[in-house]
Design an enzyme around this catalytic site. Structure first.
Site, PDB file in Angstrom:
ATOM      1  N   ASP A   1       7.061 -30.783  31.193  1.00  0.00           N
ATOM      2  CA  ASP A   1       6.104 -30.534  29.846  1.00  0.00           C
ATOM      3  C   ASP A   1       5.799 -31.734  29.530  1.00  0.00           C
ATOM      4  O   ASP A   1       6.287 -33.029  29.940  1.00  0.00           O
ATOM      5  CB  ASP A   1       7.019 -29.574  28.655  1.00  0.00           C
ATOM      6  CG  ASP A   1       6.375 -29.564  27.936  1.00  0.00           C
ATOM      7  OD1 ASP A   1       5.266 -29.587  27.872  1.00  0.00           O
ATOM      8  OD2 ASP A   1       7.238 -28.468  26.606  1.00  0.00           O
TER       9      ASP A   1
ATOM     10  N   ARG B   1      10.203 -22.609  18.398  1.00  0.00           N
ATOM     11  CA  ARG B   1       9.468 -23.394  18.593  1.00  0.00           C
ATOM     12  C   ARG B   1       8.777 -23.860  18.208  1.00  0.00           C
ATOM     13  O   ARG B   1       8.032 -24.027  19.590  1.00  0.00           O
ATOM     14  CB  ARG B   1       9.955 -23.092  20.713  1.00  0.00           C
ATOM     15  CG  ARG B   1      10.094 -24.824  21.230  1.00  0.00           C
ATOM     16  CD  ARG B   1      10.223 -24.930  22.422  1.00  0.00           C
ATOM     17  NE  ARG B   1      10.769 -26.306  23.323  1.00  0.00           N
ATOM     18  CZ  ARG B   1      10.630 -27.359  24.586  1.00  0.00           C
ATOM     19  NH1 ARG B   1       9.432 -26.015  24.932  1.00  0.00           N
ATOM     20  NH2 ARG B   1      10.944 -27.560  24.880  1.00  0.00           N
TER      21      ARG B   1
ATOM     22  N   TRP C   1       6.570 -21.995  36.065  1.00  0.00           N
ATOM     23  CA  TRP C   1       5.642 -21.102  34.774  1.00  0.00           C
ATOM     24  C   TRP C   1       6.940 -21.252  33.572  1.00  0.00           C
ATOM     25  O   TRP C   1       7.550 -20.038  34.071  1.00  0.00           O
ATOM     26  CB  TRP C   1       5.203 -19.832  35.472  1.00  0.00           C
ATOM     27  CG  TRP C   1       4.609 -19.129  35.054  1.00  0.00           C
ATOM     28  CD1 TRP C   1       4.981 -18.400  33.950  1.00  0.00           C
ATOM     29  CD2 TRP C   1       3.074 -18.611  35.443  1.00  0.00           C
ATOM     30  NE1 TRP C   1       3.860 -17.197  32.921  1.00  0.00           N
ATOM     31  CE2 TRP C   1       2.732 -17.347  33.741  1.00  0.00           C
ATOM     32  CE3 TRP C   1       2.520 -18.528  35.815  1.00  0.00           C
ATOM     33  CZ2 TRP C   1       1.581 -17.226  33.659  1.00  0.00           C
ATOM     34  CZ3 TRP C   1       0.963 -17.580  35.593  1.00  0.00           C
ATOM     35  CH2 TRP C   1       0.755 -17.387  34.847  1.00  0.00           C
ATOM     36  N   ASP C   2       6.530 -21.125  32.939  1.00  0.00           N
ATOM     37  CA  ASP C   2       7.742 -21.267  31.083  1.00  0.00           C
ATOM     38  C   ASP C   2       7.623 -20.392  30.975  1.00  0.00           C
ATOM     39  O   ASP C   2       5.865 -20.208  30.284  1.00  0.00           O
ATOM     40  CB  ASP C   2       8.171 -22.394  30.761  1.00  0.00           C
ATOM     41  CG  ASP C   2       9.582 -22.697  30.428  1.00  0.00           C
ATOM     42  OD1 ASP C   2      10.615 -22.186  30.172  1.00  0.00           O
ATOM     43  OD2 ASP C   2       9.680 -23.977  30.297  1.00  0.00           O
TER      44      ASP C   2
ATOM     45  N   ASP D   1      18.811 -23.638  31.179  1.00  0.00           N
ATOM     46  CA  ASP D   1      19.055 -24.905  30.633  1.00  0.00           C
ATOM     47  C   ASP D   1      20.026 -25.583  30.858  1.00  0.00           C
ATOM     48  O   ASP D   1      20.373 -26.436  30.946  1.00  0.00           O
ATOM     49  CB  ASP D   1      18.061 -24.988  29.343  1.00  0.00           C
ATOM     50  CG  ASP D   1      16.347 -24.861  28.866  1.00  0.00           C
ATOM     51  OD1 ASP D   1      16.167 -24.834  30.416  1.00  0.00           O
ATOM     52  OD2 ASP D   1      15.841 -24.325  27.831  1.00  0.00           O
TER      53      ASP D   1
ATOM     54  N   CYS E   1      10.699 -19.759  34.851  1.00  0.00           N
ATOM     55  CA  CYS E   1      11.813 -20.416  33.931  1.00  0.00           C
ATOM     56  C   CYS E   1      10.903 -19.648  32.588  1.00  0.00           C
ATOM     57  O   CYS E   1       9.948 -19.016  31.928  1.00  0.00           O
ATOM     58  CB  CYS E   1      11.582 -21.571  33.913  1.00  0.00           C
ATOM     59  SG  CYS E   1      12.251 -22.565  33.400  1.00  0.00           S
TER      60      CYS E   1
ATOM     61  N   ASN F   1       8.699 -19.804  26.601  1.00  0.00           N
ATOM     62  CA  ASN F   1       9.776 -20.245  25.324  1.00  0.00           C
ATOM     63  C   ASN F   1       9.890 -19.201  24.301  1.00  0.00           C
ATOM     64  O   ASN F   1      11.197 -20.177  23.000  1.00  0.00           O
ATOM     65  CB  ASN F   1       9.900 -22.008  25.283  1.00  0.00           C
ATOM     66  CG  ASN F   1      10.111 -22.586  26.610  1.00  0.00           C
ATOM     67  OD1 ASN F   1      11.641 -21.784  27.116  1.00  0.00           O
ATOM     68  ND2 ASN F   1       9.416 -23.292  27.175  1.00  0.00           N
TER      69      ASN F   1
HETATM   70  C1  GLA Z   1      12.060 -24.904  28.712  1.00  0.00           C
HETATM   71  C2  GLA Z   1      12.830 -25.194  30.395  1.00  0.00           C
HETATM   72  C3  GLA Z   1      13.008 -26.808  30.301  1.00  0.00           C
HETATM   73  C4  GLA Z   1      11.658 -27.071  30.180  1.00  0.00           C
HETATM   74  C5  GLA Z   1      11.107 -27.364  28.497  1.00  0.00           C
HETATM   75  C6  GLA Z   1      10.161 -28.048  28.612  1.00  0.00           C
HETATM   76  O1  GLA Z   1      13.023 -25.396  28.127  1.00  0.00           O
HETATM   77  O2  GLA Z   1      13.949 -24.552  30.590  1.00  0.00           O
HETATM   78  O3  GLA Z   1      13.522 -26.111  31.694  1.00  0.00           O
HETATM   79  O4  GLA Z   1      10.901 -27.630  30.939  1.00  0.00           O
HETATM   80  O5  GLA Z   1      10.825 -26.031  28.445  1.00  0.00           O
HETATM   81  O6  GLA Z   1       9.289 -28.070  27.006  1.00  0.00           O
END
Ligand code: GLA
Length: 719
Positions: free
Chosen positions: A350, A426, A460-461, A531, A509, A463
């Site tokens: 990120d 977030r 590829w996240d 994480d 992810c 969140n």
């Molecule tokens: C999530 C992911 C982390 C990282 C952060 C970046 O929490 O699981 O590994 O990439 O986002 O903002």
């Protein structure tokens, strides 16, 4: 996936009572029949039966006036109707208010690896086609359903399962599940199966951290190595539900599919709705064999590339080292150090794009931040390639910060109910990927990023989960399609990017392990389980994860100590030994490492490359699960049994403790194996340098570890 289909009539035709529809694969038989009322009944699911074995479909009659025929029913896929009081496969509401759907057998056809069975309502033009496909090697069955409105007026569906599975009548079943939350995924829980319905689910729009769409059901006497286990998982990354319960005739039923919570789908005339696939298997080899079968199936059938997929490269990820403070010189400095210790893939996390200096701005603006990378990413990517590593980049395409150019341009693109709050998580909102314009925009942006930069890998996240899941542009009756169309477009997008960029690898992810399921795994090469990178917590996380999913896709990074998640301090050796039980990565701040640290890492990374194929592709034996005592042990055996690796991890020792002797399993008993300690330390005095597989499995071995957070790994090489 060739399997045998013992069907009475290869063309569509009636099934006779003594000629079941039958699938065989691995050591498993699955059979269906049609009873005297025309209902499709599950007849058998268990160890392989001899060819021609008698299997008879007979409907249970009325139990009493309170339980008329059809109320508790072993129907294979019941409609909500008649007297049904158990979980339906499908619940329909017709425009005239009729809510009675009674599905009977109509026809079946052979398909590749299985068959399709058509059911139809007794009077209305609604049909269901059940799809069956069995993997010949593992006996794992994939089931899904297609619901069709063959009439002239719309029909609303309020509940649609992929499949309902039925287990033999019995009273000592146990349900195993995987639950958790952010940074504590893959927590194992077990409870008896009773008449009380147990619901595993996500209502959040995505797979979720709270529960994983996986189950295993065994009997009270089943152990890790012996006894019956039925297990399975839904291939779906949206809201899902798996329910487990026992009806009052004692049948255990497992229903899984779309979560009926907030679900509704109006089938227009002529329209169909396809469910995701619910995969399930059986073994009488205990919970360990159930996991190994599922690993093999997922590796060979689900994950891209199957057996031909590349082994996971050892990767470096910058997140824990720099968080949002990424820039060209900083990343190049990390890349140079990473290359020196043997890293094969360098990933910028990120912070590289838009106005992304923290988590409150920039999401959605997938253009390189020119303050941090004045000449774009090219100089960094060239340097990474020059150092012999592949290059990867973090993206979170489905999300947007309010403070972003994308949101300023398209505030209507997020999930929302007009005039209602847009709850943030977030500091971000969820783009409504069910919309075609959002889908097409993301394809253009990501495709451009991949065309303009020489990128081999995307992390590829995703969140946050959904709130206010509105799709106001749709007619009210169609707004809840968002739960399905979103996920379909996500899959389409991933598939299209892979098609346009062959060789691109992707990691799924979601704030760690919030989106790990067989649906996303079919389109991604690896997953980030959590994480939480603490090496001791990770032993339990990895133990839970591997109850269901394969090590081949399970990333595990070595990060800095004390760990961010729990403040625990551990040695670099211990951290490596924990992560080497998965697909190894490093996420530490390498610029702060001493030469000794770098030398330690170099040693372990080289050692890992020597055992990686066995760890990632081998059969995993959970010899001592970490939650059961001070010593944890895992054992990996290569498919050809030429190499095996034993990890022994000590949590803490008391003055009187002595680590237990560990007995490996799965070796070739007749073969002789040389044993060495990974990393070059001399063998403990009581461990012979060579002995037969028989000897090792009977006698066992151990390293005499002392202290807290210690570990050792033995490598067995066939002579
Ligand atoms: C999530 C992911 C982390 C990282 C952060 C970046 O929490 O699981 O590994 O990439 O986002 O903002």
């Amino acid at each position: 996936m060739a399997s045998t289909l013992a069907a009475p009539d290869p063309a569509a035709g009636a099934v006779k009572a003594d000629q079941p529809l039958r699938l065989d694969g691995g050591n498993v038989t699955y059979a269906l029949g049609v009873d005297e009322h025309g209902f499709l009944e599950p007849l058998y699911w268990g160890p392989k039966l001899p060819a021609g074995a008698p299997l008879i479909a007979k409907a249970p009659g009325e139990l009493s006036g309170f339980d008329p025929a059809g109320s508790v029913t072993p129907q294979e896929y019941p409609g909500q109707g008649g007297g049904l009081v158990t979980e339906p496969g499908v619940k329909a509401v017709f425009a005239d208010g009729n809510r009675d759907l009674v599905l009977t057998y109509r026809a079946h056809r052979a398909t590749a690896g299985g068959f399709d069975v058509d059911l139809a309502d007794i009077s209305r033009p609604v049909t269901v086609t059940l799809h069956y496909r069995m993997d010949a090697a593992t006996g794992i069955l994939g089931r899904s359903a297609t619901i069709r409105n063959g009439g002239r007026i719309p029909v609303r569906l309020d509940q649609v399962a992929s499949a309902v599975f039925t287990l033999p009548v019995g009273g000592d079943y146990r349900l195993h599940m995987l639950t958790g939350r952010h940074a504590a995924e893959w927590t194992q829980a077990t409870q008896p199966v009773t008449p009380a319905l147990t619901v595993l689910e996500s209502r959040r729009g995505s797979t979720g951290h709270g529960a994983n769409p996986w189950f295993a059901i065994d009997r009270a006497a089943t152990t890790e190595e012996n006894g019956p286990v039925w297990f399975g998982a839904l291939a779906w990354s949206g809201s899902w539900r798996i329910s487990v319960g026992q009806d009052n005739l004692g049948h255990v039923k497992i229903a899984g599919g779309f979560n009926p919570y907030d679900f509704s789908w109006t089938l227009k005339p002529g329209e169909t709705l396809d469910t995701p696939v619910f995969y399930a298997g059986y073994t009488d080899g205990g919970d360990g064999e159930a996991a190994r079968l599922f690993h093999r199936f997922t590796r060979t059938v689900i994950l891209p590339g199957g057996d031909a997929a590349k082994l996971r490269p050892v990767l470096y990820n910058s997140w824990e080292a720099t968080e949002f403070n990424v820039d060209e010189p900083g990343q190049i400095a990390l890349a140079e150090r990473a290359a020196k210790i043997g890293i094969e893939r360098f990933v910028v996390d990120d912070g590289w794009f838009g106005a992304r200096d923290n988590d409150s701005a920039g999401l959605g603006d997938w253009v390189v931040n020119r303050r941090k990378f004045p000449s774009g990413l090219k100089p960094l990517i060239d340097r990474v390639h020059g150092l012999g590593m592949s290059f990867g980049l973090w993206v979170e395409p489905e999300m947007v910060n309010r403070d972003s150019d994308l949101y300023r341009r398209h505030p209507d693109w997020v999930l929302n109910f007009p005039g209602r709050p847009r709850t943030e998580g977030r500091n971000q909102l969820v783009l409504n990927l069910a919309r075609e314009d959002v889908r097409d925009h993301l394809l253009t942006v990501l495709d451009t990023l991949l065309r303009e930069n020489d990128i081999q890998f995307l992390k590829w996240d995703y969140n946050r989960n959904w709130t206010e899941p509105g799709w106001p542009e749709m007619k009210p009756a169609d707004q809840q399609r968002v739960y399905v169309d979103y996920v379909r477009n996500l899959y389409w997008l991933l598939a299209e990017l892979r098609r346009r960029h062959p060789g691109l690898e992707i990691e799924s992810c979601s704030g760690g392990g919030g989106r790990v399921d067989l649906g996303i795994m079919a389109l991604t090469d690896e997953v980030w389980p959590s994480d939480n990178t603490d090496p001791y917590d990770r032993l339990a996380i990895q133990d839970g994860y591997t109850r269901a999913y394969p090590v081949a896709a399970m990333m595990a990074w070595v990060t800095d100590s004390p760990n961010w998640a729990n403040g625990r301090t551990t040695s670099l050796d211990y951290r490596f030994l924990s992560s080497m039980q998965g697909s190894l990565g490093v996420g530490a701040n390498l610029t702060k490492w001493s030469d000794t640290d770098a030398a330690t890492a170099t040693k372990w990374i080289a050692a890992y490359k020597d055992i990686r194929a066995t760890v990632q592709r081998g059969d995993l034996y959970r010899l001592l699960p970490p939650e059961n005592g001070e010593t944890a042990a895992t054992f990996y055996v290569a498919p050809d049994k030429r190499q095996a690796v034993l990890f022994q991890m000590l949590h803490s020792s008391h003055w009187s403790d002595n680590p237990p002797q560990i007995r490996p399993r799965g070796l070739d008993p007749a073969r002789s194996y040389k044993v060495r300690l990974l990393g070059g330390a001399p063998l403990p005095a009581a461990v012979p340098a060579q002995a037969s597989g028989d000897y090792w499995m009977a006698h066992g071995l151990r390293a005499p570890l002392k202290g807290d957070y210690q570990g050792a790994a033995f490598v067995f090489d066939a002579v």
